[in-house]
Enzyme design. Structure first.
Site, PDB file in Angstrom:
ATOM      1  N   GLU A 118      -3.964   5.409  12.303  1.00 28.47           N
ATOM      2  CA  GLU A 118      -3.100   5.812  11.187  1.00 28.47           C
ATOM      3  C   GLU A 118      -3.940   5.999   9.915  1.00 28.47           C
ATOM      4  OE1 GLU A 118       0.319   3.249  10.742  1.00 28.47           O
ATOM      5  OE2 GLU A 118       0.458   3.675   8.594  1.00 28.47           O
ATOM      6  N   HIS A 172      -3.402  -6.128   2.308  1.00 30.55           N
ATOM      7  CA  HIS A 172      -2.521  -7.157   2.856  1.00 30.55           C
ATOM      8  C   HIS A 172      -3.183  -8.520   3.001  1.00 30.55           C
ATOM      9  CE1 HIS A 172       0.085  -3.815   4.900  1.00 30.55           C
ATOM     10  NE2 HIS A 172       0.238  -3.868   3.609  1.00 30.55           N
ATOM     11  N   HIS A 194       8.154  -1.298   9.597  1.00 35.30           N
ATOM     12  CA  HIS A 194       8.578  -2.267   8.575  1.00 35.30           C
ATOM     13  C   HIS A 194       7.750  -2.033   7.314  1.00 35.30           C
ATOM     14  CE1 HIS A 194       5.046  -5.213   9.471  1.00 35.30           C
ATOM     15  NE2 HIS A 194       4.681  -3.965   9.562  1.00 35.30           N
ATOM     16  N   ARG A 195       7.867  -2.877   6.304  1.00 36.16           N
ATOM     17  CA  ARG A 195       6.962  -2.887   5.160  1.00 36.16           C
ATOM     18  C   ARG A 195       6.249  -4.231   5.105  1.00 36.16           C
ATOM     19  NH1 ARG A 195       7.247   1.829   2.032  1.00 36.16           N
ATOM     20  NH2 ARG A 195       5.118   1.144   1.653  1.00 36.16           N
ATOM     21  N   SER A 196       5.156  -4.265   4.339  1.00 32.03           N
ATOM     22  CA  SER A 196       4.430  -5.538   4.247  1.00 32.03           C
ATOM     23  C   SER A 196       5.273  -6.613   3.560  1.00 32.03           C
ATOM     24  CB  SER A 196       3.093  -5.338   3.546  1.00 32.03           C
ATOM     25  OG  SER A 196       3.263  -4.635   2.333  1.00 32.03           O
ATOM     26  N   LYS A 244       9.305   5.235   7.428  1.00 34.70           N
ATOM     27  CA  LYS A 244       9.743   4.030   6.720  1.00 34.70           C
ATOM     28  C   LYS A 244      10.977   4.379   5.896  1.00 34.70           C
ATOM     29  CE  LYS A 244       5.044   2.203   5.892  1.00 34.70           C
ATOM     30  NZ  LYS A 244       3.871   2.441   5.006  1.00 34.70           N
ATOM     31  N   GLU A 270       1.469  -9.667   6.976  1.00 33.44           N
ATOM     32  CA  GLU A 270       2.271  -9.211   8.117  1.00 33.44           C
ATOM     33  C   GLU A 270       2.159 -10.134   9.313  1.00 33.44           C
ATOM     34  OE1 GLU A 270       1.542  -5.010   8.721  1.00 33.44           O
ATOM     35  OE2 GLU A 270       2.610  -4.519   6.879  1.00 33.44           O
ATOM     36  N   GLN A 273      -6.765  -1.647   6.949  1.00 34.91           N
ATOM     37  CA  GLN A 273      -5.618  -2.495   6.616  1.00 34.91           C
ATOM     38  C   GLN A 273      -5.012  -3.250   7.802  1.00 34.91           C
ATOM     39  OE1 GLN A 273      -2.470  -1.189   3.623  1.00 34.91           O
ATOM     40  NE2 GLN A 273      -1.373  -0.868   5.530  1.00 34.91           N
ATOM     41  N   GLU A 274      -4.887  -2.571   8.942  1.00 36.73           N
ATOM     42  CA  GLU A 274      -4.128  -3.180  10.040  1.00 36.73           C
ATOM     43  C   GLU A 274      -4.837  -2.975  11.369  1.00 36.73           C
ATOM     44  OE1 GLU A 274      -0.192  -1.451   9.934  1.00 36.73           O
ATOM     45  OE2 GLU A 274      -0.016  -1.824   7.785  1.00 36.73           O
ATOM     46  N   ASP A 304       0.899   8.542   7.361  1.00 40.95           N
ATOM     47  CA  ASP A 304       1.812   7.659   6.624  1.00 40.95           C
ATOM     48  C   ASP A 304       1.815   8.046   5.140  1.00 40.95           C
ATOM     49  OD1 ASP A 304       3.190   5.590   5.387  1.00 40.95           O
ATOM     50  OD2 ASP A 304       1.674   4.066   5.788  1.00 40.95           O
ATOM     51  N   ASP A 337      -4.522   0.981  11.432  1.00 40.17           N
ATOM     52  CA  ASP A 337      -4.143   1.735  10.243  1.00 40.17           C
ATOM     53  C   ASP A 337      -5.266   1.546   9.237  1.00 40.17           C
ATOM     54  OD1 ASP A 337      -3.081   2.901   8.002  1.00 40.17           O
ATOM     55  OD2 ASP A 337      -1.326   1.582   7.835  1.00 40.17           O
ATOM     56  N   LYS A 373       6.210  -0.373  14.542  1.00 47.63           N
ATOM     57  CA  LYS A 373       5.292  -1.432  14.121  1.00 47.63           C
ATOM     58  C   LYS A 373       6.038  -2.352  13.172  1.00 47.63           C
ATOM     59  CE  LYS A 373       2.715   0.659  10.253  1.00 47.63           C
ATOM     60  NZ  LYS A 373       1.403   0.711   9.605  1.00 47.63           N
ATOM     61  N   SER A 395       0.865  -1.181   0.000  1.00 49.35           N
ATOM     62  CA  SER A 395       0.000   0.000   0.000  1.00 49.35           C
ATOM     63  C   SER A 395       0.897   1.225   0.000  1.00 49.35           C
ATOM     64  CB  SER A 395      -0.910  -0.006   1.228  1.00 49.35           C
ATOM     65  OG  SER A 395      -0.171   0.143   2.417  1.00 49.35           O
TER      66      SER A 395
HETATM   67  P1  PGA Z   1       2.871  -1.295   3.197  1.00 47.53           P
HETATM   68  O1  PGA Z   1       1.906  -1.147   4.459  1.00 47.53           O
HETATM   69  O2  PGA Z   1       4.197  -1.744   3.669  1.00 47.53           O
HETATM   70  O3  PGA Z   1       2.177  -2.320   2.335  1.00 47.53           O
HETATM   71  O4  PGA Z   1       2.901   0.068   2.561  1.00 47.53           O
HETATM   72  C1  PGA Z   1       2.313  -0.554   5.646  1.00 47.53           C
HETATM   73  C2  PGA Z   1       1.517   0.671   6.001  1.00 47.53           C
HETATM   74  O5  PGA Z   1       0.634   1.136   5.228  1.00 47.53           O
HETATM   75  O6  PGA Z   1       1.738   1.229   7.072  1.00 47.53           O
HETATM   76 ZN    ZN Z   2       0.102   2.845   6.754  1.00 53.09          ZN
END
Ligand code: PGA
Ligand code: ZN
Length: 425
Positions: free
Chosen positions: A282, A151, A362-364, A334, A201, A159-160, A309, A238, A385, A40
């Site tokens: 987020e 994800h 981190h990243r996905s 990131k 993740e 998403q999270e 983000d 998030d 995270k 994302s």
């Molecule tokens: P991504 O997701 O690593 O797929 O971008 C992480 C986030 O959106 O925080």
């Molecule tokens: Zn995010």
């Protein structure tokens, strides 16, 4: 000095190609780093150079690898690896674009991180110590235990869904509580008749009907594991709202509804009322909807941490703009969104100087590299995270923090406090 820089194509946790870079110093010391990759991704992220074409679904990174082995190697040969700022600037200038698209942010970041590792290895000090100062603290960690959005292949649009330790006596103590809650959550999901397979993740990816149901499951799992929501374990999410924002209608196409920005705010407020243990949100609004992001922060920023983000992409210029406009009260950080260690440090510094908290991420798509764990401690970033306590590419980050805590001693664990106003120097 730097003798040689070279790279190879390796693979990440989703089976996609990524860059691994080696920096070799004149005495033979090696520094090595692997680059993560998001799904994302924000529109304004530094650009990963991918080959295109037929090979490996077009995702090959042989061009980025070749750029390391030729142009970057030539430019860095003979330079001082302890001058990270100079190494990164040389690569930025060599690339010559705003978004690192010519050489590839994946090529540049790999070398940038590997340089720091080589320098630390040469000095025989841990990476977190090399990059950091004296009074280092372990972060509060956020664990994505239900995966939705980009994800996972389920019906949840956010998403999270994360759990985070609040009251704890040490990093290890907090992490054990997270692990207990994670295993209990698996049972909660299965008892409700859902599949407990994992998403990108390491969180579960059950085909739930709604984001609210996911939050309810977190809430239930915390209690069932023997904890009080908000006391020992809190919740964060998030929304990654860019992914359900409709740029034509300016509405949010969210879980079967079409919500106006104000209706989204009402929805978030209801969630906060229902689950007062939510301490961090987020990307509640899209990266194309700064105005409503700001409006939401003005309304809710004193009650909950609001993390930006996608709109800011770890970019110092965008972070300055966000701070000026009061977009959030926390910035997600990131390394590969901006592409060098030095610029990431600058992003953190700007955020902290202005009273914003920082959450490292981190990243996905991840690798076994634990650079981000050391980097979080080195910068006292306070929050990290790095996914669920499952799948080695996630857990290794936490295992590294356990090692660091052992070295620093147990009083090095930061207790949760929001918003965080500690100075970063
Ligand atoms: P991504 O997701 O690593 O797929 O971008 C992480 C986030 O959106 O925080
Ligand atoms: Zn995010």
């Amino acid at each position: 000095y730097i003798e040689k820089v070279k790279a190879r194509e390796v693979f990440d946790s989703r089976g996609n190609p990524t860059v691994e870079a080696d920096v070799i110093l004149s005495d033979g010391t090696l520094g090595r780093a692997e680059v993560p990759s998001g799904a994302s991704t924000g529109e304004l992220e530094a650009v990963e150079l991918r080959d295109g074409g037929d090979r490996l679904q077009g995702k090959g990174v042989s061009k980025a690898v070749n750029n390391v082995n030729t142009e970057i190697n030539n430019a860095l040969h003979g330079l001082d690896p302890f001058n990270q700022g100079n190494i990164d600037q040389v690569m930025i200038d060599l690339d010559g674009t705003k978004n690192k698209g010519r050489l590839g942010a994946n090529a540049i970041l790999g070398v940038s991180m590997a340089t720091a590792r080589a320098a630390a290895n040469y000095q025989k000090v841990p990476l977190y110590r090399y990059l950091g100062g004296a009074d280092l603290e372990l972060p509060q960690t956020f664990h994505n235990v239900i995966n939705g959005g980009e994800h996972a292949d389920n019906g949840i649009d956010m998403q999270e869904f994360m759990i985070t330790p609040v009251e704890r006596t040490s990093f290890r103590d907090g992490f054990e509580k997270i692990v207990n809650t994670y295993h209990t959550l698996k049972k909660v999901i299965e008892d409700a008749g859902y599949q407990s397979g994992l998403g990108d993740e390491g969180g579960f990816a059950p085909d739930l009907k709604s984001s609210e149901e996911a939050l309810q499951m977190l809430h239930d799992a915390i209690i069932k594991a023997g904890y009080t929501p908000g006391k020992e374990i809190a919740i964060a999410f998030d929304a990654a709202a860019s992914y359900f924002y409709n740029t034509d209608t300016k509405m949010y196409d969210f879980e079967g509804t079409h919500k106006t920005p104000d209706e989204m705010a009402d929805y978030y407020e209801e969630l906060l009322k229902k689950f007062p243990e939510i301490i961090s949100i987020e990307d509640p609004y899209s990266e194309d909807d700064w105005d409503n992001f700001e409006k939401f922060t003005a309304q809710m920023g004193d009650k909950v941490q609001i993390v930006a983000d996608d709109p800011v992409c770890t970019n110092p210029i965008l972070i300055r703009k966000a701070i000026k406009e009061g977009m959030a009260n926390s910035i997600l950080i990131k390394l590969n969104q901006i592409g060098t260690v030095t610029e990431t440090l600058e992003a953190i510094r700007i955020a902290r100087k202005n009273g914003y908290t920082t959450m490292m991420s981190h990243r996905s798509g991840e690798t076994g590299d634990t650079f981000v764990a050391d980097f979080t401690v080195a910068t006292n970033s306070a929050q990290l995270k790095a996914g669920a306590p499952a799948r080695s590419e996630r857990v290794e980050k936490y295992n590294q923090l356990l090692r660091i805590e052992e070295e620093l001693g147990e009083n090095s664990t930061r207790l949760a406090h929001f918003p965080d106003s500690v100075d970063f120097d």
